[in-house]
Design a protein around this motif. Structure first.
Motif, PDB file in Angstrom:
ATOM      1  N   GLN A 134       0.828  -1.202   0.000  1.00 27.05           N
ATOM      2  CA  GLN A 134       0.000   0.000   0.000  1.00 27.05           C
ATOM      3  C   GLN A 134       0.859   1.247   0.000  1.00 27.05           C
ATOM      4  OE1 GLN A 134      -3.199  -0.164  -0.402  1.00 27.05           O
ATOM      5  NE2 GLN A 134      -3.641   2.013  -0.259  1.00 27.05           N
ATOM      6  N   LYS A 135       1.900   1.253   0.827  1.00 26.49           N
ATOM      7  CA  LYS A 135       2.794   2.415   0.891  1.00 26.49           C
ATOM      8  C   LYS A 135       3.515   2.615  -0.438  1.00 26.49           C
ATOM      9  CE  LYS A 135       3.599   2.258   5.883  1.00 26.49           C
ATOM     10  NZ  LYS A 135       4.576   1.961   6.958  1.00 26.49           N
ATOM     11  N   GLY A 136       3.920   1.511  -1.061  1.00 27.51           N
ATOM     12  CA  GLY A 136       4.611   1.619  -2.346  1.00 27.51           C
ATOM     13  C   GLY A 136       3.719   2.203  -3.416  1.00 27.51           C
ATOM     14  N   ASN A 191      -2.291  -9.048  -2.851  1.00 31.74           N
ATOM     15  CA  ASN A 191      -3.589  -8.561  -2.353  1.00 31.74           C
ATOM     16  C   ASN A 191      -4.651  -8.725  -3.432  1.00 31.74           C
ATOM     17  OD1 ASN A 191      -2.613  -7.167   0.277  1.00 31.74           O
ATOM     18  ND2 ASN A 191      -1.287  -6.331  -1.304  1.00 31.74           N
ATOM     19  N   LYS A 192      -4.806  -9.944  -3.874  1.00 31.40           N
ATOM     20  CA  LYS A 192      -5.707 -10.257  -4.990  1.00 31.40           C
ATOM     21  C   LYS A 192      -7.120  -9.742  -4.767  1.00 31.40           C
ATOM     22  CE  LYS A 192      -7.314 -14.298  -7.610  1.00 31.40           C
ATOM     23  NZ  LYS A 192      -7.232 -15.784  -7.710  1.00 31.40           N
ATOM     24  N   TYR A 193      -7.563  -9.720  -3.517  1.00 33.63           N
ATOM     25  CA  TYR A 193      -8.950  -9.356  -3.230  1.00 33.63           C
ATOM     26  C   TYR A 193      -9.097  -7.905  -2.765  1.00 33.63           C
ATOM     27  CZ  TYR A 193      -9.644 -14.329  -3.766  1.00 33.63           C
ATOM     28  OH  TYR A 193      -9.671 -15.601  -4.284  1.00 33.63           O
ATOM     29  N   SER A 194      -8.130  -7.088  -3.133  1.00 41.04           N
ATOM     30  CA  SER A 194      -8.228  -5.653  -2.847  1.00 41.04           C
ATOM     31  C   SER A 194      -8.651  -4.926  -4.123  1.00 41.04           C
ATOM     32  CB  SER A 194      -6.890  -5.095  -2.348  1.00 41.04           C
ATOM     33  OG  SER A 194      -6.948  -3.682  -2.265  1.00 41.04           O
ATOM     34  N   LEU A 195      -9.916  -4.556  -4.216  1.00 42.29           N
ATOM     35  CA  LEU A 195     -10.413  -3.835  -5.393  1.00 42.29           C
ATOM     36  C   LEU A 195      -9.679  -2.517  -5.566  1.00 42.29           C
ATOM     37  CD1 LEU A 195     -12.423  -3.500  -7.723  1.00 42.29           C
ATOM     38  CD2 LEU A 195     -14.075  -2.595  -6.068  1.00 42.29           C
ATOM     39  N   LYS A 196      -9.344  -1.876  -4.459  1.00 38.37           N
ATOM     40  CA  LYS A 196      -8.658  -0.585  -4.510  1.00 38.37           C
ATOM     41  C   LYS A 196      -7.328  -0.690  -5.257  1.00 38.37           C
ATOM     42  CE  LYS A 196      -7.202   3.203  -1.478  1.00 38.37           C
ATOM     43  NZ  LYS A 196      -7.128   3.661  -0.066  1.00 38.37           N
ATOM     44  N   TYR A 238      -4.073   0.122 -10.184  1.00 34.50           N
ATOM     45  CA  TYR A 238      -3.295  -0.456 -11.277  1.00 34.50           C
ATOM     46  C   TYR A 238      -3.845   0.045 -12.615  1.00 34.50           C
ATOM     47  CZ  TYR A 238      -0.566  -4.185 -13.616  1.00 34.50           C
ATOM     48  OH  TYR A 238       0.328  -4.894 -14.385  1.00 34.50           O
ATOM     49  N   LEU A 239      -5.156   0.053 -12.776  1.00 35.82           N
ATOM     50  CA  LEU A 239      -5.773   0.541 -14.001  1.00 35.82           C
ATOM     51  C   LEU A 239      -5.524   2.034 -14.193  1.00 35.82           C
ATOM     52  CD1 LEU A 239      -9.081  -1.483 -13.742  1.00 35.82           C
ATOM     53  CD2 LEU A 239      -7.463  -1.597 -15.653  1.00 35.82           C
ATOM     54  N   GLU A 240      -5.580   2.791 -13.117  1.00 37.68           N
ATOM     55  CA  GLU A 240      -5.285   4.219 -13.200  1.00 37.68           C
ATOM     56  C   GLU A 240      -3.842   4.439 -13.639  1.00 37.68           C
ATOM     57  OE1 GLU A 240      -5.559   8.348 -12.985  1.00 37.68           O
ATOM     58  OE2 GLU A 240      -7.108   6.794 -13.081  1.00 37.68           O
ATOM     59  N   HIS A 241      -2.946   3.641 -13.094  1.00 32.46           N
ATOM     60  CA  HIS A 241      -1.532   3.708 -13.461  1.00 32.46           C
ATOM     61  C   HIS A 241      -1.332   3.450 -14.954  1.00 32.46           C
ATOM     62  CE1 HIS A 241       2.700   2.481 -13.673  1.00 32.46           C
ATOM     63  NE2 HIS A 241       2.299   1.296 -14.081  1.00 32.46           N
ATOM     64  N   LYS A 242      -2.167   2.569 -15.529  1.00 34.00           N
ATOM     65  CA  LYS A 242      -2.017   2.188 -16.931  1.00 34.00           C
ATOM     66  C   LYS A 242      -2.936   2.979 -17.860  1.00 34.00           C
ATOM     67  CE  LYS A 242      -1.124  -2.106 -17.987  1.00 34.00           C
ATOM     68  NZ  LYS A 242       0.331  -2.027 -18.220  1.00 34.00           N
ATOM     69  N   LYS A 243      -3.444   4.120 -17.400  1.00 31.64           N
ATOM     70  CA  LYS A 243      -4.427   4.860 -18.196  1.00 31.64           C
ATOM     71  C   LYS A 243      -3.871   5.361 -19.529  1.00 31.64           C
ATOM     72  CE  LYS A 243      -3.696   9.256 -15.743  1.00 31.64           C
ATOM     73  NZ  LYS A 243      -4.355  10.272 -14.894  1.00 31.64           N
ATOM     74  N   THR A 244      -2.559   5.525 -19.639  1.00 25.89           N
ATOM     75  CA  THR A 244      -1.969   5.973 -20.911  1.00 25.89           C
ATOM     76  C   THR A 244      -1.449   4.804 -21.745  1.00 25.89           C
ATOM     77  OG1 THR A 244       0.175   6.341 -19.845  1.00 25.89           O
ATOM     78  CG2 THR A 244      -1.337   8.217 -19.949  1.00 25.89           C
ATOM     79  N   SER A 245      -1.665   3.573 -21.269  1.00 29.25           N
ATOM     80  CA  SER A 245      -1.188   2.388 -21.990  1.00 29.25           C
ATOM     81  C   SER A 245      -2.111   2.052 -23.155  1.00 29.25           C
ATOM     82  CB  SER A 245      -1.114   1.185 -21.050  1.00 29.25           C
ATOM     83  OG  SER A 245      -0.255   1.432 -19.975  1.00 29.25           O
ATOM     84  N   ARG A 246      -1.641   1.179 -24.020  1.00 30.20           N
ATOM     85  CA  ARG A 246      -2.486   0.651 -25.094  1.00 30.20           C
ATOM     86  C   ARG A 246      -3.659  -0.101 -24.481  1.00 30.20           C
ATOM     87  NH1 ARG A 246      -0.583  -0.069 -30.224  1.00 30.20           N
ATOM     88  NH2 ARG A 246      -1.706  -2.045 -30.361  1.00 30.20           N
ATOM     89  N   PHE A 247      -4.783  -0.079 -25.166  1.00 30.30           N
ATOM     90  CA  PHE A 247      -5.971  -0.695 -24.595  1.00 30.30           C
ATOM     91  C   PHE A 247      -5.785  -2.191 -24.374  1.00 30.30           C
ATOM     92  CE2 PHE A 247     -10.156  -2.787 -25.080  1.00 30.30           C
ATOM     93  CZ  PHE A 247     -10.681  -2.367 -23.871  1.00 30.30           C
ATOM     94  N   ASP A 248      -5.045  -2.870 -25.242  1.00 32.63           N
ATOM     95  CA  ASP A 248      -4.832  -4.306 -25.067  1.00 32.63           C
ATOM     96  C   ASP A 248      -4.223  -4.605 -23.702  1.00 32.63           C
ATOM     97  OD1 ASP A 248      -5.874  -4.880 -27.506  1.00 32.63           O
ATOM     98  OD2 ASP A 248      -3.955  -5.213 -28.510  1.00 32.63           O
TER      99      ASP A 248
END
Length: 212
Positions: free
Chosen positions: A16-18, A44-49, A54-64
């Motif tokens: 979380q801190k990282g 932390n597989k079951y942490s939706l947050k 992770y998705l926010e981090h990849k917002k500029t990535s290719r959609f694939d």
């Protein structure tokens, strides 16, 4: 045991801190930070947050690349409205942009549209009580001019949703009929008559619809 729980708790705190440090830094995506997020979701597989970060981090990535993360997250959280809404919003936006460039008749566009339709159908396994998902799907089908499928999906929505939500779906349908002259007159009249049965006070609106 207690020791394992303590170790897991310490690992979650470190992950979380990282992630918080990466968010604060505003650092551009790189392979190294992807690895950190992969470690975090593994721990932390079951942490939706964490999946959402992770998705926010990849917002500029290719959609694939983002698609793969969405699919993995949805395997863990198949009932997450937030994940499904974000995923479907992104897929429909990309499909519409493609259609604007190459047209509905293009074979590549057809395959993409069919894929998005299939994703909507998958979402409804757990999202069938969510009116926004139904409305998104109806609009996407309407954009494809799939009149019969719009009508059938509309009926499914009414069957699945609570009666208190029906007015929202009917509101969409009547607006669609009003603004799309390509809908066959017989289909439009049949739907309007159905609505009149549950809302007799809409007779004046029906008359307005009939006027050229």
């Amino acid at each position: 045991n207690v020791q394992q729980q303590e170790q897991q708790s310490r690992q979650q705190d470190r992950d979380q801190k990282g992630l918080e440090e990466m968010s604060k830094s505003g650092r551009k995506e790189d392979t190294g930070s992807d690895v950190l997020f992969e470690d975090a979701v593994q721990s932390n597989k079951y942490s939706l947050k964490i999946w959402l970060r992770y998705l926010e981090h990849k917002k500029t990535s290719r959609f694939d690349s983002r698609k793969a993360v969405f699919e993995r997250a949805l395997q863990v959280f198949p009932g997450s409205y937030k994940l499904w809404h974000a995923y479907l919003s992104e897929k429909t936006r990309i499909a519409r942009e493609m259609v604007q460039k190459i047209g509905l008749a293009d074979e590549k566009a057809k395959k993409v549209l069919e894929n998005v339709n299939s994703t909507f159908e998958r979402s409804l396994a757990s999202m069938n009580k969510m009116p926004v998902i139904w409305l998104m799907y109806l609009q996407f089908l309407a954009d494809q001019k799939l009149i019969s499928k719009v009508r059938k999906t509309f009926d499914r929505a009414l069957q699945a949703l609570a009666i208190t939500q029906h007015e929202r779906v009917w509101g969409w349908m009547l607006n669609w009929l009003k603004n799309n002259p390509f809908v066959p007159t017989e289909t439009a009249l049949r739907l309007w008559r159905r609505y009149m049965q549950i809302s007799p006070s809409s007779a004046e609106d029906f008359v307005d619809f009939l006027e050229p």
